[in-house]
Design an enzyme around this catalytic site. Structure first.
Site, PDB file in Angstrom:
ATOM      1  N   ASN A   1       0.839  -1.197   0.000  1.00 55.70           N
ATOM      2  CA  ASN A   1       0.000   0.000   0.000  1.00 55.70           C
ATOM      3  C   ASN A   1       0.877   1.252   0.000  1.00 55.70           C
ATOM      4  OD1 ASN A   1      -2.771   1.144   0.345  1.00 55.70           O
ATOM      5  ND2 ASN A   1      -1.922   1.932   2.271  1.00 55.70           N
TER       6      ASN A   1
ATOM      7  N   HIS B   1      -5.594   9.569  -1.964  1.00 50.86           N
ATOM      8  CA  HIS B   1      -5.566  10.925  -1.395  1.00 50.86           C
ATOM      9  C   HIS B   1      -5.387  11.900  -2.557  1.00 50.86           C
ATOM     10  CE1 HIS B   1      -5.559   9.333   2.604  1.00 50.86           C
ATOM     11  NE2 HIS B   1      -4.400   8.718   2.458  1.00 50.86           N
TER      12      HIS B   1
ATOM     13  N   THR C   1      -7.446   2.519  -1.898  1.00 46.19           N
ATOM     14  CA  THR C   1      -7.435   2.641  -0.444  1.00 46.19           C
ATOM     15  C   THR C   1      -7.359   4.113  -0.034  1.00 46.19           C
ATOM     16  OG1 THR C   1      -5.020   2.521  -0.281  1.00 46.19           O
ATOM     17  CG2 THR C   1      -6.219   0.437  -0.304  1.00 46.19           C
ATOM     18  N   GLU C   2      -7.848   4.405   1.153  1.00 46.74           N
ATOM     19  CA  GLU C   2      -7.690   5.735   1.755  1.00 46.74           C
ATOM     20  C   GLU C   2      -8.248   6.844   0.860  1.00 46.74           C
ATOM     21  OE1 GLU C   2      -3.872   6.286   3.632  1.00 46.74           O
ATOM     22  OE2 GLU C   2      -3.496   4.124   3.696  1.00 46.74           O
ATOM     23  N   LEU C   3      -9.381   6.579   0.229  1.00 45.54           N
ATOM     24  CA  LEU C   3      -9.937   7.519  -0.746  1.00 45.54           C
ATOM     25  C   LEU C   3     -10.551   8.739  -0.070  1.00 45.54           C
ATOM     26  CD1 LEU C   3     -10.663   8.246  -3.663  1.00 45.54           C
ATOM     27  CD2 LEU C   3     -12.712   6.810  -3.439  1.00 45.54           C
TER      28      LEU C   3
END
Length: 372
Positions: A191, A226, A254-256
């Protein structure tokens, strides 16, 4: 499929657009990919009951925002703090959710005791034990792991972390090997942020190929989302999904979150060590987000989800980094004290135009597929 999705690009998002058939995000995308969310401690311990109810209604995958990072879950070399992490896993399993572990190896928010180990062999043994103890504790209940997080520089070279200093580049394949030895059924991910950056993307692909060439499994690549209203480009996002999938792995978004605020000129991705001074120019929407920016955010989300749906055969999970705007880490990064609006739910937990936009997109796509 391409024709259908291209025809949807011209659809504009209006503030009043509210589809009526679909009841939740997880229902809308249940045939496409998991829709996930990162949970903070107050949601996990159920003290924030309103957010918890929304999570149960809208999402079918969860990631712990902080409580599984080593400084919290393994604060002392000879002791673990599993209390909140166990509650997190139980929450997911009791609600039929995919449970994602974040993260086994990361240079940041690292337990201080790692830095006290001077001998390289001792450091390697301690790292192996850390990974295996966590993987064993959560074996069979954590469905997937971010095994290694943010190991690359922007030019695609390896970050000079304590793991690289003590163990060399072998720490990367070893981390995946050790995890798979303990829990062979868990899906294992690398990631990182700025994974649409061509140099970093090429570096990630080289790194993963080297691990694969050793016969060690890597199941997926996590592309931290991000992102911003204007960048990265849609072309860069799509190309990255395609390039990573050529490795024979799953792609997870991920981590949107999508920042609507001005960005300091020299900011690089999600490097949390960066901080900048607050100002009126950098914090323009302290009271409310103007309709024009709300619409721009909604359209940005919709355009991005068109790409996700186009390549849903390659994407296993899309995870938002926080439940609502008020909980987002972007209110304090890279400038403290700002008011950001990067998610699908506002500070009162009400769905925003962006929420209705992506669900409406999916409904229109389903309708077109049904009639064609």
């Amino acid at each position: 499929m391409f024709v259908i999705l291209t025809s949807l690009i011209s659809c504009s998002q209006t503030k009043d657009e509210k589809p009526v058939k679909v009841k939740s995000l997880k229902e809308a995308f249940e045939k496409d990919f998991y829709i996930g969310v990162a949970l903070n401690g107050r949601i996990i311990d159920q003290s924030d009951s309103a957010s918890l109810s929304l999570v149960k209604r809208e999402f079918n995958s969860i990631t712990a925002e902080n409580i599984m990072k080593s400084s919290i879950i393994h604060p002392q070399r000879d002791s673990f703090n599993f209390e909140l992490a166990d509650k997190f896993v139980a929450l997911g399993k009791n609600n039929g959710m995919h449970v994602h572990g974040h993260t086994l190896i990361w240079h940041s928010q690292l337990s201080p005791w790692f830095a006290t180990i001077e001998d390289s062999l001792e450091f390697k043994d301690a790292t192996e034990k850390h990974i295996k103890d966590l993987a064993l504790h959560f074996k069979g209940v954590v469905d997937s792991w971010d095994v290694v997080n943010e190991a690359l520089n922007e030019d695609g070279t390896l970050r000079n972390s304590i793991f690289l200093e003590k163990m060399g580049d072998e720490y990367l394949p070893l981390a995946f090997k050790w995890t798979s030895e303990v829990d062979p059924n868990a899906k294992l991910f690398y990631n990182d942020y700025n994974m649409t950056n061509p140099d970093k993307r090429h570096g990630a692909i080289r790194m993963i190929k080297k691990i694969q060439e050793k016969g060690i499994k890597v199941d997926g690549v996590g592309m931290q989302g991000h992102w911003h209203l204007d960048y990265p480009s849609l072309e860069e996002i799509e190309e990255s999904i395609l390039e990573y999938s050529k490795l024979g792995v799953q792609v997870a978004i991920t981590e949107l979150d999508i920042s609507v605020l001005p960005n300091p000129w020299d900011l690089e991705g999600a490097e949390i060590s960066q901080n900048f001074e607050n100002s009126e120019e950098m914090n323009p929407y302290t009271k409310v987000l103007p309709d024009s920016i709300q619409t721009k955010l909604a359209n940005r989300y919709k355009d991005i989800f068109k790409i996700f749906l186009k390549h849903r055969d390659k994407i296993s999970r899309v995870t938002f980094w926080g439940v609502n705007d008020g909980q987002s880490w972007l209110n304090g990064f890279p400038i403290r004290g700002r008011t950001n609006y990067p998610l699908l739910f506002d500070r009162e937990l009400k769905p925003k135009p962006a929420y209705y936009g992506i669900i409406g997109l999916k409904e229109k796509l389903d309708q077109l597929q049904t009639t064609n």
